[in-house]
Design a protein around this motif. Structure first.
Motif, PDB file in Angstrom:
ATOM      1  N   LYS A  18     -13.422  39.382  44.159  1.00 18.51           N
ATOM      2  CA  LYS A  18     -14.477  38.728  43.521  1.00 18.51           C
ATOM      3  C   LYS A  18     -15.335  37.952  44.752  1.00 18.51           C
ATOM      4  N   THR A  19     -14.723  37.522  45.785  1.00 17.97           N
ATOM      5  CA  THR A  19     -15.005  36.625  46.834  1.00 17.97           C
ATOM      6  C   THR A  19     -16.084  37.558  47.848  1.00 17.97           C
ATOM      7  N   LYS A  20     -15.354  38.958  48.041  1.00 17.91           N
ATOM      8  CA  LYS A  20     -16.063  40.001  48.807  1.00 17.91           C
ATOM      9  C   LYS A  20     -17.363  40.446  48.224  1.00 17.91           C
ATOM     10  N   LEU A  21     -17.229  40.599  46.728  1.00 17.92           N
ATOM     11  CA  LEU A  21     -18.286  41.124  45.880  1.00 17.92           C
ATOM     12  C   LEU A  21     -19.387  39.999  46.019  1.00 17.92           C
ATOM     13  N   GLY A  22     -18.936  38.522  45.729  1.00 25.14           N
ATOM     14  CA  GLY A  22     -19.965  37.570  45.583  1.00 25.14           C
ATOM     15  C   GLY A  22     -20.845  37.470  46.805  1.00 25.14           C
ATOM     16  N   LYS A  24     -21.100  39.870  49.345  1.00 25.88           N
ATOM     17  CA  LYS A  24     -22.104  41.226  49.499  1.00 25.88           C
ATOM     18  C   LYS A  24     -23.399  40.916  48.735  1.00 25.88           C
ATOM     19  N   MET A  25     -23.100  40.566  47.560  1.00 27.17           N
ATOM     20  CA  MET A  25     -24.358  40.449  46.652  1.00 27.17           C
ATOM     21  C   MET A  25     -25.275  39.403  46.999  1.00 27.17           C
ATOM     22  N   PHE A  26     -24.734  38.210  47.645  1.00 25.63           N
ATOM     23  CA  PHE A  26     -25.426  37.270  48.265  1.00 25.63           C
ATOM     24  C   PHE A  26     -26.258  37.607  49.462  1.00 25.63           C
ATOM     25  N   VAL A  27     -25.609  38.450  50.197  1.00 24.10           N
ATOM     26  CA  VAL A  27     -26.210  38.864  51.365  1.00 24.10           C
ATOM     27  C   VAL A  27     -27.681  39.869  50.880  1.00 24.10           C
ATOM     28  N   VAL A  28     -27.290  40.623  50.034  1.00 21.80           N
ATOM     29  CA  VAL A  28     -28.521  41.490  49.581  1.00 21.80           C
ATOM     30  C   VAL A  28     -29.622  40.758  48.830  1.00 21.80           C
ATOM     31  N   TYR A  29     -29.317  39.695  48.213  1.00 22.72           N
ATOM     32  CA  TYR A  29     -30.421  39.221  47.517  1.00 22.72           C
ATOM     33  C   TYR A  29     -30.923  38.258  48.625  1.00 22.72           C
ATOM     34  N   THR A  30     -30.283  37.761  49.504  1.00 23.56           N
ATOM     35  CA  THR A  30     -30.945  36.938  50.612  1.00 23.56           C
ATOM     36  C   THR A  30     -31.911  37.669  51.635  1.00 23.56           C
ATOM     37  N   LEU A  31     -31.564  39.086  51.675  1.00 25.87           N
ATOM     38  CA  LEU A  31     -32.320  39.894  52.431  1.00 25.87           C
ATOM     39  C   LEU A  31     -33.662  40.258  51.841  1.00 25.87           C
ATOM     40  N   VAL A  32     -33.484  40.433  50.254  1.00 25.79           N
ATOM     41  CA  VAL A  32     -34.877  40.724  49.445  1.00 25.79           C
ATOM     42  C   VAL A  32     -35.833  39.432  49.692  1.00 25.79           C
ATOM     43  N   TYR A  33     -35.056  38.337  49.307  1.00 24.92           N
ATOM     44  CA  TYR A  33     -35.787  36.931  49.425  1.00 24.92           C
ATOM     45  C   TYR A  33     -36.356  36.761  50.852  1.00 24.92           C
ATOM     46  N   ALA A  68     -31.994  38.520  40.258  1.00 26.74           N
ATOM     47  CA  ALA A  68     -30.829  37.650  40.152  1.00 26.74           C
ATOM     48  C   ALA A  68     -30.093  37.843  39.033  1.00 26.74           C
ATOM     49  N   LEU A  69     -30.735  37.865  37.906  1.00 25.89           N
ATOM     50  CA  LEU A  69     -30.062  38.141  36.604  1.00 25.89           C
ATOM     51  C   LEU A  69     -29.306  39.630  36.481  1.00 25.89           C
ATOM     52  N   ILE A  70     -30.047  40.397  36.866  1.00 27.27           N
ATOM     53  CA  ILE A  70     -29.303  41.863  36.954  1.00 27.27           C
ATOM     54  C   ILE A  70     -28.051  41.693  37.741  1.00 27.27           C
ATOM     55  N   MET A  71     -28.065  41.081  38.977  1.00 25.38           N
ATOM     56  CA  MET A  71     -26.895  41.143  39.682  1.00 25.38           C
ATOM     57  C   MET A  71     -25.910  40.241  39.194  1.00 25.38           C
ATOM     58  N   ALA A  72     -26.241  38.951  38.540  1.00 23.55           N
ATOM     59  CA  ALA A  72     -25.111  38.368  37.833  1.00 23.55           C
ATOM     60  C   ALA A  72     -24.563  39.076  36.651  1.00 23.55           C
ATOM     61  N   LEU A  73     -25.349  39.748  36.062  1.00 22.62           N
ATOM     62  CA  LEU A  73     -24.682  40.789  34.929  1.00 22.62           C
ATOM     63  C   LEU A  73     -23.639  41.597  35.728  1.00 22.62           C
ATOM     64  N   VAL A  74     -23.920  42.321  36.726  1.00 20.58           N
ATOM     65  CA  VAL A  74     -23.252  43.237  37.333  1.00 20.58           C
ATOM     66  C   VAL A  74     -22.000  42.713  37.930  1.00 20.58           C
ATOM     67  N   TYR A  75     -22.272  41.387  38.657  1.00 21.96           N
ATOM     68  CA  TYR A  75     -21.008  40.601  39.201  1.00 21.96           C
ATOM     69  C   TYR A  75     -20.106  40.511  38.079  1.00 21.96           C
ATOM     70  N   ASN A  76     -20.451  39.911  36.961  1.00 25.15           N
ATOM     71  CA  ASN A  76     -19.727  39.714  35.781  1.00 25.15           C
ATOM     72  C   ASN A  76     -18.739  40.669  35.357  1.00 25.15           C
ATOM     73  N   ARG A  77     -19.653  41.927  35.153  1.00 20.10           N
ATOM     74  CA  ARG A  77     -18.947  43.101  34.821  1.00 20.10           C
ATOM     75  C   ARG A  77     -17.844  43.640  35.557  1.00 20.10           C
ATOM     76  N   LEU A  78     -18.129  43.713  36.771  1.00 21.11           N
ATOM     77  CA  LEU A  78     -17.260  44.056  37.979  1.00 21.11           C
ATOM     78  C   LEU A  78     -16.007  43.196  38.084  1.00 21.11           C
ATOM     79  N   CYS A  79     -16.391  42.005  38.045  1.00 17.04           N
ATOM     80  CA  CYS A  79     -15.220  40.981  38.314  1.00 17.04           C
ATOM     81  C   CYS A  79     -14.361  40.987  36.851  1.00 17.04           C
ATOM     82  N   THR A  80     -14.806  41.077  35.702  1.00 17.92           N
ATOM     83  CA  THR A  80     -14.024  41.393  34.409  1.00 17.92           C
ATOM     84  C   THR A  80     -13.161  42.472  34.639  1.00 17.92           C
ATOM     85  N   LYS A  81     -13.644  43.600  34.919  1.00 13.52           N
ATOM     86  CA  LYS A  81     -12.922  44.852  35.249  1.00 13.52           C
ATOM     87  C   LYS A  81     -11.795  44.594  36.273  1.00 13.52           C
TER      88      LYS A  81
END
Length: 88
Positions: A18-22, A24-33, A68-81
């Protein structure tokens, strides 16, 4: 009138994933922003273009919110799995 914990707490075997995924997703969002901010700073005329009756800046801004909302949903789904697989 304490009722105790709602769930039994224990070691989370999926915390590393979960930490690694978070991160990675933070870096992606930071680059887009960052691209959004740089484009506004370097070439603001691009953001004045009209798209669907709105400026590109408004469209991109809403896109950032939706991303950001889509990434939050993806994060939740992957972490739950991962929790289901690793903590069982």
């Amino acid at each position: 009138m304490g009722h105790g914990p709602a769930v039994k707490l224990g070691k989370d075997e999926a915390s590393g994933y979960k930490t690694k995924l978070g991160v990675k997703m933070f870096v992606v969002y930071t680059l887009v922003y960052g691209a959004f901010v740089l484009l506004n700073a370097m070439n603001p005329k691009v953001m004045e273009a009209s798209i669907f009756g709105q400026t590109a800046a408004v469209i991109w801004g809403f896109g950032l919110i939706i991303l950001a909302l889509i990434m939050a949903l993806v994060y939740n789904r992957l972490c739950t799995k991962a929790e289901q697989q690793l903590n069982s």
